[in-house]
Design an enzyme around this catalytic site. Sequence first.
Site, PDB file in Angstrom:
ATOM      1  N   HIS A   1       0.849  -1.196   0.000  1.00 45.79           N
ATOM      2  CA  HIS A   1       0.000   0.000   0.000  1.00 45.79           C
ATOM      3  C   HIS A   1       0.883   1.244   0.000  1.00 45.79           C
ATOM      4  O   HIS A   1       1.820   1.344   0.782  1.00 45.79           O
ATOM      5  CB  HIS A   1      -0.896   0.019   1.251  1.00 45.79           C
ATOM      6  CG  HIS A   1      -2.082  -0.891   1.149  1.00 45.79           C
ATOM      7  ND1 HIS A   1      -3.172  -0.795   1.979  1.00 45.79           N
ATOM      8  CD2 HIS A   1      -2.356  -1.911   0.294  1.00 45.79           C
ATOM      9  CE1 HIS A   1      -4.060  -1.705   1.644  1.00 45.79           C
ATOM     10  NE2 HIS A   1      -3.583  -2.410   0.644  1.00 45.79           N
TER      11      HIS A   1
ATOM     12  N   TYR B   1      -8.651   5.039   8.488  1.00 48.98           N
ATOM     13  CA  TYR B   1      -8.704   5.294   9.929  1.00 48.98           C
ATOM     14  C   TYR B   1      -9.693   6.437  10.138  1.00 48.98           C
ATOM     15  O   TYR B   1      -9.441   7.550   9.671  1.00 48.98           O
ATOM     16  CB  TYR B   1      -7.338   5.730  10.469  1.00 48.98           C
ATOM     17  CG  TYR B   1      -6.299   4.632  10.510  1.00 48.98           C
ATOM     18  CD1 TYR B   1      -5.533   4.313   9.388  1.00 48.98           C
ATOM     19  CD2 TYR B   1      -6.052   3.930  11.690  1.00 48.98           C
ATOM     20  CE1 TYR B   1      -4.560   3.321   9.441  1.00 48.98           C
ATOM     21  CE2 TYR B   1      -5.079   2.941  11.750  1.00 48.98           C
ATOM     22  CZ  TYR B   1      -4.348   2.637  10.626  1.00 48.98           C
ATOM     23  OH  TYR B   1      -3.386   1.656  10.682  1.00 48.98           O
TER      24      TYR B   1
ATOM     25  N   PRO C   1      -3.130  -0.497  19.034  1.00 49.31           N
ATOM     26  CA  PRO C   1      -2.906  -0.934  17.651  1.00 49.31           C
ATOM     27  C   PRO C   1      -3.071   0.163  16.593  1.00 49.31           C
ATOM     28  O   PRO C   1      -2.849  -0.092  15.406  1.00 49.31           O
ATOM     29  CB  PRO C   1      -3.946  -2.041  17.451  1.00 49.31           C
ATOM     30  CG  PRO C   1      -4.962  -1.843  18.512  1.00 49.31           C
ATOM     31  CD  PRO C   1      -4.300  -1.155  19.650  1.00 49.31           C
TER      32      PRO C   1
ATOM     33  N   LYS D   1       1.859  -1.090  14.994  1.00 47.05           N
ATOM     34  CA  LYS D   1       3.284  -1.227  15.309  1.00 47.05           C
ATOM     35  C   LYS D   1       3.708  -2.490  16.060  1.00 47.05           C
ATOM     36  O   LYS D   1       4.883  -2.864  16.031  1.00 47.05           O
ATOM     37  CB  LYS D   1       3.728  -0.025  16.168  1.00 47.05           C
ATOM     38  CG  LYS D   1       3.754   1.285  15.418  1.00 47.05           C
ATOM     39  CD  LYS D   1       4.889   1.302  14.432  1.00 47.05           C
ATOM     40  CE  LYS D   1       4.783   2.412  13.452  1.00 47.05           C
ATOM     41  NZ  LYS D   1       5.233   2.071  12.120  1.00 47.05           N
TER      42      LYS D   1
ATOM     43  N   TYR E   1       4.624   6.052  10.475  1.00 49.31           N
ATOM     44  CA  TYR E   1       3.750   4.911  10.177  1.00 49.31           C
ATOM     45  C   TYR E   1       4.521   3.835   9.408  1.00 49.31           C
ATOM     46  O   TYR E   1       4.356   2.633   9.659  1.00 49.31           O
ATOM     47  CB  TYR E   1       2.524   5.370   9.375  1.00 49.31           C
ATOM     48  CG  TYR E   1       1.454   4.315   9.247  1.00 49.31           C
ATOM     49  CD1 TYR E   1       0.381   4.281  10.134  1.00 49.31           C
ATOM     50  CD2 TYR E   1       1.515   3.338   8.242  1.00 49.31           C
ATOM     51  CE1 TYR E   1      -0.602   3.299  10.031  1.00 49.31           C
ATOM     52  CE2 TYR E   1       0.548   2.360   8.129  1.00 49.31           C
ATOM     53  CZ  TYR E   1      -0.511   2.343   9.025  1.00 49.31           C
ATOM     54  OH  TYR E   1      -1.469   1.371   8.917  1.00 49.31           O
TER      55      TYR E   1
HETATM   56  P1  RFL Z   1       2.379 -12.862  21.169  1.00 43.56           P
HETATM   57  O1  RFL Z   1       1.914 -12.836  19.770  1.00 43.56           O
HETATM   58  O2  RFL Z   1       1.391 -12.549  22.246  1.00 43.56           O
HETATM   59  O3  RFL Z   1       3.019 -14.284  21.424  1.00 43.56           O
HETATM   60  C1  RFL Z   1       3.400 -14.720  22.725  1.00 43.56           C
HETATM   61  C2  RFL Z   1       3.323 -16.240  22.778  1.00 43.56           C
HETATM   62  O4  RFL Z   1       3.742 -16.670  24.070  1.00 43.56           O
HETATM   63  C3  RFL Z   1       2.855 -17.665  24.523  1.00 43.56           C
HETATM   64  N1  RFL Z   1       2.902 -17.709  25.999  1.00 43.56           N
HETATM   65  C4  RFL Z   1       3.593 -18.640  26.691  1.00 43.56           C
HETATM   66  N2  RFL Z   1       4.342 -19.677  26.290  1.00 43.56           N
HETATM   67  C5  RFL Z   1       4.907 -20.435  27.265  1.00 43.56           C
HETATM   68  N3  RFL Z   1       4.742 -20.198  28.586  1.00 43.56           N
HETATM   69  C6  RFL Z   1       3.993 -19.178  29.030  1.00 43.56           C
HETATM   70  N4  RFL Z   1       3.832 -18.958  30.327  1.00 43.56           N
HETATM   71  C7  RFL Z   1       3.392 -18.344  28.060  1.00 43.56           C
HETATM   72  N5  RFL Z   1       2.594 -17.237  28.136  1.00 43.56           N
HETATM   73  C8  RFL Z   1       2.317 -16.887  26.889  1.00 43.56           C
HETATM   74  C9  RFL Z   1       1.502 -17.260  23.976  1.00 43.56           C
HETATM   75  O5  RFL Z   1       0.597 -18.341  23.900  1.00 43.56           O
HETATM   76  C10 RFL Z   1       1.899 -16.727  22.599  1.00 43.56           C
HETATM   77  O6  RFL Z   1       1.859 -17.727  21.607  1.00 43.56           O
HETATM   78  O7  RFL Z   1       3.601 -11.861  21.382  1.00 43.56           O
HETATM   79  P2  RFL Z   1       4.821 -11.454  20.381  1.00 43.56           P
HETATM   80  O8  RFL Z   1       5.420 -12.658  19.730  1.00 43.56           O
HETATM   81  O9  RFL Z   1       5.651 -10.509  21.141  1.00 43.56           O
HETATM   82  O10 RFL Z   1       4.102 -10.669  19.170  1.00 43.56           O
HETATM   83  C11 RFL Z   1       3.483  -9.424  19.378  1.00 43.56           C
HETATM   84  C12 RFL Z   1       2.304  -9.248  18.422  1.00 43.56           C
HETATM   85  O11 RFL Z   1       1.467 -10.393  18.522  1.00 43.56           O
HETATM   86  C13 RFL Z   1       1.488  -7.979  18.747  1.00 43.56           C
HETATM   87  O12 RFL Z   1       2.336  -6.918  19.086  1.00 43.56           O
HETATM   88  C14 RFL Z   1       0.629  -7.530  17.540  1.00 43.56           C
HETATM   89  O13 RFL Z   1      -0.381  -8.472  17.278  1.00 43.56           O
HETATM   90  C15 RFL Z   1      -0.020  -6.167  17.811  1.00 43.56           C
HETATM   91  N6  RFL Z   1      -0.959  -5.736  16.770  1.00 43.56           N
HETATM   92  C16 RFL Z   1      -0.512  -5.166  15.587  1.00 43.56           C
HETATM   93  N7  RFL Z   1       0.813  -5.058  15.346  1.00 43.56           N
HETATM   94  C17 RFL Z   1       1.256  -4.571  14.143  1.00 43.56           C
HETATM   95  O14 RFL Z   1       2.472  -4.477  13.942  1.00 43.56           O
HETATM   96  N8  RFL Z   1       0.404  -4.171  13.140  1.00 43.56           N
HETATM   97  C18 RFL Z   1      -0.945  -4.250  13.304  1.00 43.56           C
HETATM   98  O15 RFL Z   1      -1.673  -3.941  12.360  1.00 43.56           O
HETATM   99  C19 RFL Z   1      -1.453  -4.736  14.578  1.00 43.56           C
HETATM  100  N9  RFL Z   1      -2.761  -4.843  14.794  1.00 43.56           N
HETATM  101  C20 RFL Z   1      -2.338  -5.866  16.970  1.00 43.56           C
HETATM  102  C21 RFL Z   1      -3.221  -5.404  15.951  1.00 43.56           C
HETATM  103  C22 RFL Z   1      -2.850  -6.435  18.126  1.00 43.56           C
HETATM  104  C23 RFL Z   1      -4.207  -6.549  18.284  1.00 43.56           C
HETATM  105  N10 RFL Z   1      -4.681  -7.159  19.460  1.00 43.56           N
HETATM  106  C24 RFL Z   1      -5.575  -8.238  19.479  1.00 43.56           C
HETATM  107  C25 RFL Z   1      -4.029  -6.839  20.715  1.00 43.56           C
HETATM  108  C26 RFL Z   1      -4.587  -5.504  16.107  1.00 43.56           C
HETATM  109  C27 RFL Z   1      -5.088  -6.052  17.272  1.00 43.56           C
HETATM  110  C28 RFL Z   1      -6.596  -6.098  17.412  1.00 43.56           C
HETATM  111  C1  PHB Z   2      -5.511  -4.959  11.043  1.00 44.73           C
HETATM  112  O1  PHB Z   2      -5.696  -5.150   9.824  1.00 44.73           O
HETATM  113  O2  PHB Z   2      -5.814  -5.825  11.884  1.00 44.73           O
HETATM  114  C2  PHB Z   2      -4.966  -3.684  11.508  1.00 44.73           C
HETATM  115  C3  PHB Z   2      -4.501  -2.760  10.573  1.00 44.73           C
HETATM  116  C4  PHB Z   2      -4.010  -1.533  11.008  1.00 44.73           C
HETATM  117  C5  PHB Z   2      -3.967  -1.250  12.362  1.00 44.73           C
HETATM  118  C6  PHB Z   2      -4.402  -2.175  13.278  1.00 44.73           C
HETATM  119  C7  PHB Z   2      -4.908  -3.404  12.857  1.00 44.73           C
HETATM  120  O3  PHB Z   2      -3.494  -0.047  12.767  1.00 44.73           O
END
Ligand code: RFL
Ligand code: PHB
Length: 389
Positions: free
Chosen positions: A72, A200, A292, A296, A384
């Site tokens: 994008h 957004y 989110p 990032k 961004y």
């Molecule tokens: P994770 O993905 O939470 O993985 C951690 C893993 O550790 C396991 N775990 C354990 N394992 C062993 N023993 C224990 N005691 C444990 N406790 C936990 C868990 O089961 C899991 O598998 O962390 P990690 O790897 O640091 O990754 C981080 C990302 O997942 C997170 O920052 C992103 O998803 C955030 N996020 C977004 N990031 C972006 O860069 N771009 C986006 O567009 C974006 N959109 C989002 C998001 C997060 C969202 N939510 C649900 C918080 C949108 C949403 C809605």
């Molecule tokens: C997503 O597609 O889940 C998404 C995209 C952009 C954001 C957060 C989540 O800033």
Amino acid sequence: MRTQVAIIGAGPAGLSLGRLLEAAGIDAIIIEQRSSDYVLGRIRAGVLEQSSVDLLRQMGVSQRMDSEGIFHDGVELSFDGDMLRIDFNELIGRKVMVYGQTEVTRDLMDSRAASGAKTVYEASDVQIHDFDRDCPRVTYTKDGTSHEIECDFIAGCDGFHGVSRASVPKHAISIFERVYPFGWLGVLVDQPPVAEELIYAHHERGFALCSMRSLMRSRYYVQVDSSERTENWSDDRFWDELRARLNPDIAESLKTGPTIEKSIAPLRSFVAEPLRFGRLFLTGDAAHIVPPTGAKGLNMAIHDVMELAGALREYYEERSNAGIDAYSGCVLANTWRTERFSWWMTQLLHTFPESGNFGRRIQRADFDYLGASRIARKSLAENYTGFRP
Ligand code: RFL
Ligand code: PHB
């Protein structure tokens, strides 16, 4: 069992670190409390910075991303229906890629399975020990049997609720936190996205985001109060609320359908300091959380482990502590810069019940400034798409 690095957690941070260490010839075991299907079932991030795309390519896990990911050139902002496009490519010559976290995780899992590197899924009662000494250990239970892994280092890649950060003595760690009084209610739907780029949207009813996973699968979010529950949101209620927050022309072209996932994510800004405790390192969501809005979290996780893998390579190849000593300071500098941007995007676009009509006028002034100033738009674009000085 013995390994060089015990990695706690098989999310994007743990799996990327595993891949990087494997490439550097450093032995690692990943211990994950859930099943691989459960990890893949969590619908999270959707946007990769160009530098994350490059890192995934370097890791050799980009084959599917390169064919299915969608570049994008920009995003759209909407304020009470007024639209403003931020053209990253024209402003600063950079792009982002839409490729879901589920797919990144699947690619990393497949490559790990193909190489035969050890991952223990469904490990219960995972505990870390003696990371303040020279011989740390990890213990866990699997299928009713207790196991112990001796290692040189422990990488805490276990997310916000993991055991790694929780095992650090309270006096050794400082926490900086803001919990927002709202969350994001997100849905997935098998319909083409409403627009070619992400939208957004700020509206007095609350924030909304139109995103996507592919040209046939869309991801939508609306801001909801922290106390909300998905049971209160029928599909019809969700679509009505989303339409009400968008520009009327866009709302009209929204293609709806039965949702295939619906969940609420709380919003939080959080930083732990420092990120190293003897032979334990914190990375990704275990170390920091951003709301989110700036897309990032996943990008930060990938960059943290790149830093850590480089530091560990230096330790093993050159017998130098310089990298592991610098890890915490270096990652925290990136973290605070990204925290600031994610907080700013959040406060620009959400409704804050407590900030009243003054707060709303300030938000409008901020949006109008972006429209009027190329420098302001460049700053947004630079952050961004990932600012790494
Ligand atoms: P994770 O993905 O939470 O993985 C951690 C893993 O550790 C396991 N775990 C354990 N394992 C062993 N023993 C224990 N005691 C444990 N406790 C936990 C868990 O089961 C899991 O598998 O962390 P990690 O790897 O640091 O990754 C981080 C990302 O997942 C997170 O920052 C992103 O998803 C955030 N996020 C977004 N990031 C972006 O860069 N771009 C986006 O567009 C974006 N959109 C989002 C998001 C997060 C969202 N939510 C649900 C918080 C949108 C949403 C809605
Ligand atoms: C997503 O597609 O889940 C998404 C995209 C952009 C954001 C957060 C989540 O800033």
